[in-house]
Design a protein around this motif. Structure first.
Motif, mmCIF file in Angstrom:
data_model
loop_
_atom_site.group_PDB
_atom_site.id
_atom_site.type_symbol
_atom_site.label_atom_id
_atom_site.label_comp_id
_atom_site.label_asym_id
_atom_site.label_seq_id
_atom_site.Cartn_x
_atom_site.Cartn_y
_atom_site.Cartn_z
ATOM 1 N N THR A 93 1.181 -1.229 0.204
ATOM 2 C CA THR A 93 0.120 0.050 0.073
ATOM 3 C C THR A 93 0.842 1.346 0.071
ATOM 4 O O THR A 93 0.077 2.403 -0.340
ATOM 5 C CB THR A 93 -1.030 -0.244 1.218
ATOM 6 N N TYR A 94 2.338 1.505 -0.053
ATOM 7 C CA TYR A 94 3.382 2.455 0.422
ATOM 8 C C TYR A 94 3.046 3.332 -0.970
ATOM 9 O O TYR A 94 2.793 4.785 -0.597
ATOM 10 C CB TYR A 94 4.444 1.322 0.131
ATOM 11 N N ALA A 95 2.797 2.868 -2.100
ATOM 12 C CA ALA A 95 2.585 3.560 -3.101
ATOM 13 C C ALA A 95 1.453 4.761 -3.399
ATOM 14 O O ALA A 95 0.987 5.881 -3.661
ATOM 15 C CB ALA A 95 2.894 2.883 -4.613
ATOM 16 N N LEU A 111 -1.050 11.157 0.018
ATOM 17 C CA LEU A 111 -0.989 12.527 0.996
ATOM 18 C C LEU A 111 -1.458 13.877 -0.047
ATOM 19 O O LEU A 111 -2.278 14.716 0.464
ATOM 20 C CB LEU A 111 0.216 12.905 1.045
ATOM 21 N N GLU A 112 -1.197 14.216 -1.381
ATOM 22 C CA GLU A 112 -1.311 15.174 -2.065
ATOM 23 C C GLU A 112 -3.116 15.188 -1.714
ATOM 24 O O GLU A 112 -3.633 16.131 -2.027
ATOM 25 C CB GLU A 112 -0.659 14.960 -2.847
ATOM 26 N N SER A 150 9.890 -4.257 -6.333
ATOM 27 C CA SER A 150 9.937 -5.070 -7.368
ATOM 28 C C SER A 150 8.554 -5.838 -7.043
ATOM 29 O O SER A 150 7.755 -5.942 -7.966
ATOM 30 C CB SER A 150 10.900 -5.376 -7.868
ATOM 31 N N PHE A 151 8.965 -6.399 -5.566
ATOM 32 C CA PHE A 151 7.809 -7.839 -5.681
ATOM 33 C C PHE A 151 6.581 -6.637 -4.750
ATOM 34 O O PHE A 151 5.328 -7.743 -5.088
ATOM 35 C CB PHE A 151 8.250 -8.252 -3.841
ATOM 36 N N TYR A 152 6.726 -5.912 -4.053
ATOM 37 C CA TYR A 152 5.271 -5.232 -3.654
ATOM 38 C C TYR A 152 5.130 -3.755 -4.137
ATOM 39 O O TYR A 152 4.005 -3.288 -3.948
ATOM 40 C CB TYR A 152 5.763 -5.428 -2.313
#
Length: 147
Positions: free
Chosen positions: A13-15, A21-22, A102-104
């Motif tokens: 969920t990081y990306a 945020l924006e 790459s994986f997540y």
């Protein structure tokens, strides 16, 4: 708690959290402008918001305040979580970081082939590297693992 699952969820969920945020900032600004507009339109009476049975401007003011407060709390917690994830990623070697991204985080359709080529390793080695990277990330984030 299953710490590795929590780590995977944070990475996956990081990306989206970064992008949110924006969006949350923009929504808070829009709500602030709407609030000012409602104030000028007569939603406040003597500095106090009065609840009307008809559900007019006063209700819109209250809804606006509640939504802004919730968004501001969510924005604050999302920023903190992103900071913690970045710290966890910074504790890894460059190869480990690249594997987890790459994986997540930024997974593409041919990520395994690309990663194998970039790191000059076979799939079994790549999966062992992924497991080690996830273990190290989990330890950096939470201090414990379920391994």
């Amino acid at each position: 708690m299953k710490w590795t699952q929590a780590a995977v969820q944070d990475l996956e969920t990081y990306a989206c959290m970064e992008q949110s945020l924006e969006n949350m900032d923009e929504r808070i600004r829009a709500l602030s402008l709407m609030y000012e507009s409602l104030q000028l339109g007569g939603g406040l009476h003597g500095g106090e918001i009065k609840k009307s049975p008809s559900g007019g401007a006063e209700d819109r003011l209250l809804d606006n305040i509640v939504e802004r407060q919730r968004l501001e709390l969510n924005l604050h917690s999302t920023r903190r979580l992103l900071k913690l994830i970045r710290r966890g990623l910074n504790a890894l070697s460059e190869d480990e970081k690249q594997v987890l991204e790459s994986f997540y985080i930024r997974r593409t359709s041919d990520y395994i082939d690309r990663l194998s080529e970039t790191l000059c390793c076979e799939r079994p080695t790549l999966y062992r590297l992924k497991d080690r990277a996830l273990y190290n990330f989990t330890r950096a984030m939470y201090g414990i693992t379920e391994y």
